[in-house]
Design a protein around this motif. Structure first.
Motif, short mmCIF file in Angstrom:
data_model
loop_
_atom_site.label_atom_id
_atom_site.label_comp_id
_atom_site.label_asym_id
_atom_site.label_seq_id
_atom_site.Cartn_x
_atom_site.Cartn_y
_atom_site.Cartn_z
N LEU A 283 0.85 -1.20 0.00
CA LEU A 283 0.00 0.00 0.00
C LEU A 283 0.88 1.24 0.00
O LEU A 283 1.65 1.47 0.94
N SER A 284 0.75 2.02 -1.05
CA SER A 284 1.42 3.32 -1.10
C SER A 284 0.56 4.31 -0.32
O SER A 284 -0.55 4.65 -0.73
N VAL A 285 1.04 4.72 0.84
CA VAL A 285 0.25 5.56 1.73
C VAL A 285 0.12 6.96 1.12
O VAL A 285 1.12 7.58 0.74
N GLU A 286 -1.11 7.43 1.06
CA GLU A 286 -1.39 8.76 0.54
C GLU A 286 -2.31 9.49 1.50
O GLU A 286 -3.01 8.87 2.31
N SER A 287 -2.32 10.78 1.40
CA SER A 287 -3.26 11.61 2.15
C SER A 287 -3.51 12.87 1.34
O SER A 287 -2.58 13.63 1.07
N SER A 288 -4.75 13.06 0.93
CA SER A 288 -5.07 14.23 0.11
C SER A 288 -6.57 14.50 0.18
O SER A 288 -7.34 13.68 0.66
N ILE A 301 -17.51 11.76 -2.79
CA ILE A 301 -17.51 11.45 -1.37
C ILE A 301 -16.50 10.34 -1.10
O ILE A 301 -16.01 9.69 -2.02
N GLY A 302 -16.21 10.09 0.18
CA GLY A 302 -15.28 9.03 0.53
C GLY A 302 -13.89 9.30 0.00
O GLY A 302 -13.47 10.46 -0.13
N ASP A 303 -13.16 8.23 -0.29
CA ASP A 303 -11.79 8.38 -0.77
C ASP A 303 -11.70 9.14 -2.09
O ASP A 303 -10.63 9.67 -2.41
N SER A 309 -4.90 8.26 5.07
CA SER A 309 -3.83 7.38 5.53
C SER A 309 -4.47 6.23 6.30
O SER A 309 -5.56 6.38 6.87
N PRO A 310 -3.80 5.06 6.39
CA PRO A 310 -4.35 3.97 7.19
C PRO A 310 -4.25 4.17 8.69
O PRO A 310 -4.77 3.36 9.46
N VAL A 311 -3.59 5.24 9.14
CA VAL A 311 -3.43 5.49 10.58
C VAL A 311 -4.80 5.60 11.24
O VAL A 311 -5.64 6.41 10.86
N ILE A 357 -9.54 17.73 10.15
CA ILE A 357 -9.06 17.48 11.51
C ILE A 357 -8.44 16.09 11.61
O ILE A 357 -7.33 15.92 12.14
N ILE A 358 -9.11 15.07 11.09
CA ILE A 358 -8.57 13.71 11.21
C ILE A 358 -7.33 13.54 10.36
O ILE A 358 -6.39 12.84 10.74
N GLN A 359 -7.28 14.17 9.19
CA GLN A 359 -6.06 14.10 8.38
C GLN A 359 -4.90 14.80 9.08
O GLN A 359 -3.76 14.36 9.00
N GLY A 360 -5.21 15.90 9.79
CA GLY A 360 -4.17 16.56 10.57
C GLY A 360 -3.65 15.68 11.69
O GLY A 360 -2.44 15.63 11.96
N PHE A 361 -4.56 14.96 12.34
CA PHE A 361 -4.19 14.02 13.40
C PHE A 361 -3.30 12.91 12.82
O PHE A 361 -2.27 12.55 13.41
N GLN A 362 -3.68 12.38 11.66
CA GLN A 362 -2.88 11.33 11.03
C GLN A 362 -1.50 11.84 10.65
O GLN A 362 -0.49 11.14 10.85
N THR A 363 -1.44 13.05 10.11
CA THR A 363 -0.16 13.63 9.72
C THR A 363 0.74 13.81 10.93
O THR A 363 1.96 13.55 10.88
#
Length: 413
Positions: A283-288, A301-303, A309-311, A357-363
């Motif tokens: 899995l190539s981890v991405e966040s966008s 919607i969704g991904d 990220s999988p975090v 917010i959740i993407q910031g937490f994951q980052t």
């Protein structure tokens, strides 16, 4: 829904269908949205590119927030009759110490745990429920190729399947087709991306009776091995530095197995279950996220709108929350056969902040914890704050329930 047979010289269109809402992508977001709209009497066609839902290493974590949504739909008890495991805690383990990172048992919910259930079973369950409504139609093996645009408005899609080309005309088209969304690409949506410092190798090992339960993150110098308890097996996430997959492959499968056992010695008696690289999923981890989730006649919607990220394993849950909010806002306009741009904007307004917010937490977790571990030969020292029992509820609530609660709203038909 109506069907008309027509001819189209460009694609030899076999038929054209009309519907209120065409949803592209039969993952959690698309399937739940289709069910919610069908319950409201909205005619909906759900298109899934594959011929079944059975694909390995999809998100298998159903969090408390989704179980509460299932309860509001009257489905939670029957859903829990399907084979599943319950994860009550997530722990961090180093060679010197073990600390509970999240304790879900303290949450004020009927479902104080993470439900581990194969996504294929969840999707089959949801679509079977949707098929009880006459306004729902599921088309498997529908490979969407084109958006239909007229006068700047998306009017539906064209897809290949069943021996030829087909066309669906819809008041609203919803892109729920995942992290590699074709509709996001064809709709020319602009994305804002980050640079996660890691990738992940997924594989499975047998779970033995004497093993601990729950989720465990094992940290050792230069290595991360996360273990997700799925009852009779462990789902393993082996973290590697971003771009390091080829180096891992060149070192060979035996080197990978040796590295895993060095971090989790208890796996020495079962690591030989791994016999082939075909058992390992990269899995190539991405966040966008896209800047704007919509354009006239089209909503993401969704991904498709925000790659997670999988975090924390929150992707499936945020996708389903997107679907619930979209259904709450759009059911009435779809019943009235008119969806305004302001309706689509309202969906993004309600869902963008929780996503950010959740993407910031994951980052934060990736940069402050995972990156230093993967790039250092020093033993990771568990921060003192994580040892305070009162803080166990904070990550537990954020992971299990999300930032803001989302509830199903029924509209007048």
């Amino acid at each position: 829904m109506t069907t008309h047979v027509i001819e189209n010289p460009a694609h030899e269109i076999l038929d054209v269908q009309t519907t209120d809402c065409c949803i592209v992508g039969g993952g959690p977001a698309g399937a739940v949205l289709a069910l919610l709209l069908a319950r409201q009497g909205v005619s909906v066609i759900l298109l899934e590119a594959h011929k079944d839902f059975d694909r390995d290493f999809r998100g298998d974590t159903i969090h408390s927030s989704v179980m509460e949504i299932m309860e509001e739909l009257g489905l939670s008890d029957r859903l829990l009759q399907l084979p599943h495991a319950k994860m009550h805690q997530v722990k961090i383990r180093t060679p010197d110490d073990t600390v509970t990172l999240a304790d879900f048992s303290h949450l004020k919910t009927r479902y104080p745990y993470i439900t581990m259930m194969p996504q294929v079973k969840f999707l089959e369950f949801i679509t079977q429920e949707a098929q009880k409504y006459a306004t729902f139609q599921l088309v498997m093996g529908a490979n969407v190729q084109e958006l239909i645009e007229e006068n700047g408005v998306i009017q539906g899609v064209r897809y290949r399947g069943g021996g030829g080309w087909h066309e669906i005309r819809a008041i609203l088209t919803v892109g729920a087709d995942g992290r590699h969304s074709r509709l996001r690409q064809q709709g020319n949506f602009e994305s804002i991306g980050t640079s996660p410092p890691m990738d992940v190798l997924w594989f499975r090992l047998p779970h033995q009776p004497e093993d601990p339960q729950g989720g465990i993150g094992n940290f050792a110098p230069g290595r991360i091995v996360a273990m997700l308890d799925r009852g009779d097996e462990w789902q393993i996430a082996y973290g590697i530095p971003k771009g390091g997959y080829q180096q891992i492959r060149e070192a060979g499968l035996e080197a990978l197995k040796k590295s895993v056992v060095e971090v989790v010695p208890n796996f020495s008696n079962r690591i030989d279950y791994l016999q082939d690289w075909l058992q390992v999923f990269f899995l190539s981890v991405e966040s966008s996220r896209v800047k704007r989730w919509y354009r006239p006649g089209l909503l993401l919607i969704g991904d498709a709108a925000h790659v997670m990220s999988p975090v924390g394993g929150v992707g499936i849950n945020y996708a389903i929350q997107d679907a619930v909010v979209a259904a709450n806002i759009l059911s009435q306009p779809l019943q009235n056969k008119s969806v305004e741009l302001s309706d689509l904007a309202k969906v993004q307004r309600q869902r963008e902040l929780p996503t950010r917010i959740i993407q910031g937490f994951q980052t934060l977790i990736q940069k402050r914890i995972f990156a230093p571990i993967l790039t250092s030969q020093k033993t990771f020292q568990i921060p003192l704050l994580l040892r305070l029992p009162i803080l166990r509820d904070l990550p537990a609530r954020l992971i299990a329930l999300g930032v803001f609660p989302v509830h199903v709203q029924e509209t007048d038909k």
